[in-house]
Structures are given as C-alpha cells and as structure tokens.
Design a protein around this motif. Structure first.
Motif, PDB file in Angstrom:
ATOM      1  N   HIS A 120      29.346  79.318  19.926  1.00 29.88           N
ATOM      2  CA  HIS A 120      30.350  80.322  20.266  1.00 29.88           C
ATOM      3  C   HIS A 120      30.006  81.668  19.634  1.00 29.88           C
ATOM      4  O   HIS A 120      30.218  82.726  20.249  1.00 29.88           O
ATOM      5  N   ALA A 121      29.469  81.620  18.426  1.00 31.08           N
ATOM      6  CA  ALA A 121      29.085  82.858  17.737  1.00 31.08           C
ATOM      7  C   ALA A 121      27.999  83.599  18.510  1.00 31.08           C
ATOM      8  O   ALA A 121      28.031  84.832  18.638  1.00 31.08           O
ATOM      9  N   GLU A 122      27.058  82.849  19.041  1.00 31.29           N
ATOM     10  CA  GLU A 122      25.990  83.474  19.819  1.00 31.29           C
ATOM     11  C   GLU A 122      26.529  84.092  21.110  1.00 31.29           C
ATOM     12  O   GLU A 122      26.049  85.132  21.565  1.00 31.29           O
ATOM     13  N   ARG A 123      27.528  83.466  21.695  1.00 32.14           N
ATOM     14  CA  ARG A 123      28.144  84.036  22.893  1.00 32.14           C
ATOM     15  C   ARG A 123      28.813  85.376  22.576  1.00 32.14           C
ATOM     16  O   ARG A 123      28.756  86.319  23.362  1.00 32.14           O
ATOM     17  N   ILE A 124      29.447  85.456  21.412  1.00 31.72           N
ATOM     18  CA  ILE A 124      30.109  86.696  21.007  1.00 31.72           C
ATOM     19  C   ILE A 124      29.089  87.815  20.804  1.00 31.72           C
ATOM     20  O   ILE A 124      29.249  88.924  21.317  1.00 31.72           O
ATOM     21  N   ILE A 125      28.029  87.516  20.045  1.00 32.29           N
ATOM     22  CA  ILE A 125      27.060  88.565  19.749  1.00 32.29           C
ATOM     23  C   ILE A 125      26.301  88.989  21.008  1.00 32.29           C
ATOM     24  O   ILE A 125      25.930  90.151  21.172  1.00 32.29           O
ATOM     25  N   ASN A 126      26.106  88.053  21.935  1.00 34.36           N
ATOM     26  CA  ASN A 126      25.455  88.411  23.193  1.00 34.36           C
ATOM     27  C   ASN A 126      26.372  89.272  24.062  1.00 34.36           C
ATOM     28  O   ASN A 126      25.893  90.146  24.801  1.00 34.36           O
ATOM     29  N   ALA A 127      27.680  89.050  23.969  1.00 35.85           N
ATOM     30  CA  ALA A 127      28.625  89.884  24.707  1.00 35.85           C
ATOM     31  C   ALA A 127      28.605  91.315  24.176  1.00 35.85           C
ATOM     32  O   ALA A 127      28.665  92.284  24.950  1.00 35.85           O
ATOM     33  N   VAL A 128      28.514  91.449  22.860  1.00 33.96           N
ATOM     34  CA  VAL A 128      28.405  92.786  22.263  1.00 33.96           C
ATOM     35  C   VAL A 128      27.095  93.440  22.695  1.00 33.96           C
ATOM     36  O   VAL A 128      27.056  94.622  23.055  1.00 33.96           O
TER      37      VAL A 128
END
Length: 205
Positions: A120-128
């Motif tokens: 989930h953390a990787e999804r957040i940073i990729n969204a940014v």
C-alpha cells in the motif's frame, strides 16, 4: 519599537538619538534615506498545506524544484514509502480502521513486517510520483486523482481529513531526504503540490 541612530556631524561625540521605527531621521541635515521594505531581503513566501479552496498553479521553477527534490526520495521508493506510511499509522492509529487488512497491526514492528503495508505504501508513493510528472498535463492529473478520490470515498470510506495529515508526513520525509539542500522555495513548491493533491482527493466527498 525604538531605533537608535548614531549621530554624526554636529552631534557631539557621535551620540545616539532615538526615533520611532516608522520614520528614521538623521541627527542633522541632510536627511537620512528613509528605510523601506525594499531594503530588506525577502524570503520566498510559504503556505501551509490546505485541503480546500482552489487548486494552485505552478511556475516552471516550482515544477523543477519539486522534481529535483523528489528524485532522491523516489530513488529509494520501497524503503521511503514504508517509512512514510508507518509514521502516519503510528501517529494516527485510528486511520488503520479504514483498512481491514491493517487492523491487527497494533505495533510498529508488525507494521514494518507487513507485506500489505509495504504494498500500500508503494501505491501511495507512486500516486505522488504520477501527480508530479503529470503537472504539465492537468487534465490527465485531475482524472487520475479523481479516480483515487472516488475509491477512498466510496469503497474505503476513508475520512478525508487524513489526506492532509499524510501530506504533512510526506513533506517531512522530502525535507529529511534533501537535508540542507531543501530551500524555502522548494518547500513552498511542495506545499503547493500537496495542497493540489489534497484538494483533488476530496472531489468525490
């Protein structure tokens, strides 16, 4: 405020005279130049991260500052993203209630060992990352962020107040990774970017 000006010329001993801060006078003619705000070096204005109002626009310099300071963060996106999300959950444990798969992770150690948290953390940073690289394509950016907004509002029922809280954690991490090179102008640009993202993520609420 009282300002003291050293006298010269006809003032014996170069004594100091007092005057009010709104007007400065020399002790004897000719008159001293009146001080103005133009004489004071101005720092770039910063703004707090907001989650309402109009979306900000970005200058070319601001876009460059964002991308330059992001490169060191995203180059280690796996570890950095986990650090951001874990910090967010540790400081805001109630936010985990919106994610059933995180509910039993009641310690920092459990959060760190969770593959679900890392994913989930990787999804957040990729969204940014997507939001940064789509700054020159605002329609595409708005579309992607709207989809995320709908997912969090409709499927996950996440409280929208947490977007701003998470944004502040992200900003702290960007500043930490850039250490002494994170200028006031870069911080201001990032505050605008995170404001843009937070406002966009609330469109479905």
């Amino acid at each position: 405020m009282i300002i003291y000006i050293r006298g010269g010329g006809s003032v014996p001993g170069g004594r100091y005279r007092r005057c009010s801060s709104d007007r400065l006078y020399s002790p004897s003619p000719p008159r001293a130049r009146v001080a103005s705000f133009a004489d004071i070096p101005q720092q770039p204005a910063t703004m707090p991260i907001e989650d309402s109002g109009s979306k900000p626009d970005f200058s070319d310099d601001e876009k460059k500052a964002i991308k330059d300071s992001w490169s060191g963060v995203y180059s280690e996106y796996e570890s950095t993203s986990s650090e951001i999300l874990i910090k967010f959950f540790v400081d805001n444990p109630s936010a985990q209630d919106f994610f059933p798969k995180f509910k039993d992770l009641d310690s920092e150690e459990k959060l760190k060992s969770s593959t679900a948290v890392r994913w989930h953390a990787e999804r957040i940073i990729n969204a940014v990352n997507d939001a940064i690289w789509l700054l020159d394509e605002p329609e595409k950016n708005a579309k992607k962020l709207k989809e995320l907004s709908e997912k969090h509002a409709v499927q996950l029922n996440v409280d929208a107040k947490f977007f701003k809280v998470l944004a502040e954690v992200i900003l702290d991490k960007v500043a930490e990774k850039n250490d002494g090179s994170f200028s006031d102008s870069a911080r201001s640009a990032w505050e605008k970017l995170l404001t843009y993202i937070c406002i966009s993520l609330k469109v479905a609420y």
